[in-house]
Design a protein around this motif. Structure first.
Motif, PDB file in Angstrom:
ATOM      1  N   TYR A  18       0.880  -1.298   0.403  1.00  0.00           N
ATOM      2  CA  TYR A  18      -0.234   0.195   0.093  1.00  0.00           C
ATOM      3  C   TYR A  18       0.679   1.448  -0.100  1.00  0.00           C
ATOM      4  N   LYS A  19       2.194   0.889   0.739  1.00  0.00           N
ATOM      5  CA  LYS A  19       3.045   2.148   1.320  1.00  0.00           C
ATOM      6  C   LYS A  19       3.464   2.418  -0.273  1.00  0.00           C
ATOM      7  N   GLN A  20       3.821   1.361  -1.284  1.00  0.00           N
ATOM      8  CA  GLN A  20       4.284   1.663  -2.820  1.00  0.00           C
ATOM      9  C   GLN A  20       3.569   2.247  -3.520  1.00  0.00           C
ATOM     10  N   LEU A  21       2.292   1.949  -3.549  1.00  0.00           N
ATOM     11  CA  LEU A  21       1.326   2.033  -3.944  1.00  0.00           C
ATOM     12  C   LEU A  21       0.976   4.056  -4.176  1.00  0.00           C
ATOM     13  N   LEU A  22       1.459   4.566  -2.829  1.00  0.00           N
ATOM     14  CA  LEU A  22       0.409   5.111  -1.939  1.00  0.00           C
ATOM     15  C   LEU A  22       1.846   6.676  -2.855  1.00  0.00           C
ATOM     16  N   GLU A  23       2.956   6.106  -3.059  1.00  0.00           N
ATOM     17  CA  GLU A  23       3.949   7.119  -3.728  1.00  0.00           C
ATOM     18  C   GLU A  23       3.617   7.262  -5.174  1.00  0.00           C
ATOM     19  N   LEU A  24       2.394   5.968  -6.048  1.00  0.00           N
ATOM     20  CA  LEU A  24       1.794   6.942  -7.721  1.00  0.00           C
ATOM     21  C   LEU A  24       0.799   7.653  -7.322  1.00  0.00           C
ATOM     22  N   GLU A  25       0.445   7.718  -6.809  1.00  0.00           N
ATOM     23  CA  GLU A  25      -0.932   9.184  -6.590  1.00  0.00           C
ATOM     24  C   GLU A  25      -1.161  10.462  -7.378  1.00  0.00           C
ATOM     25  N   PHE A  26       0.459  11.606  -7.153  1.00  0.00           N
ATOM     26  CA  PHE A  26       0.236  12.215  -7.493  1.00  0.00           C
ATOM     27  C   PHE A  26      -0.139  11.685  -9.393  1.00  0.00           C
ATOM     28  N   ASP A  27       0.892  10.948  -9.983  1.00  0.00           N
ATOM     29  CA  ASP A  27       1.040  10.949 -11.403  1.00  0.00           C
ATOM     30  C   ASP A  27      -0.536   9.850 -11.844  1.00  0.00           C
ATOM     31  N   LEU A  28      -1.446   9.707 -10.540  1.00  0.00           N
ATOM     32  CA  LEU A  28      -2.632   8.909 -10.961  1.00  0.00           C
ATOM     33  C   LEU A  28      -3.801   9.213 -10.206  1.00  0.00           C
ATOM     34  N   GLU A  29      -3.902  10.357 -10.360  1.00  0.00           N
ATOM     35  CA  GLU A  29      -4.625  11.294  -9.315  1.00  0.00           C
ATOM     36  C   GLU A  29      -6.246  11.565  -9.782  1.00  0.00           C
TER      37      GLU A  29
END
Length: 79
Positions: A18-29
């Protein structure tokens, strides 16, 4: 995502993925599948209140009736 599916009962593994997934949030907002997956992680880690909000985000990002129905059913199953 695939690694997290290997052992869904391992909460530590789920939290790490989940922590790794959160790193993508800005790009996948604005990417609906991101929020659907994020909600799934939240459900598996027993963060139901957050999962509800994220499912609402996922629903708002799609016009596909099949996706809306699937996500709405998932939302309605949360207790």
């Amino acid at each position: 995502i695939a690694i997290s599916m290997f052992d869904q009962a391992d909460i530590q593994l789920q939290l790490e993925m989940y922590k790794q997934l959160l790193e993508l949030e800005f790009d996948l907002e604005n990417y609906q599948p991101y929020f659907a997956v994020k909600a799934d992680f939240l459900i598996r880690t027993k963060q139901i209140k957050k999962a509800r909000g994220v499912l609402h985000q996922a629903i708002s990002l799609t016009n596909n009736k099949i996706e809306i129905n699937y996500l709405t059913n998932k939302l309605n199953q949360l207790k």
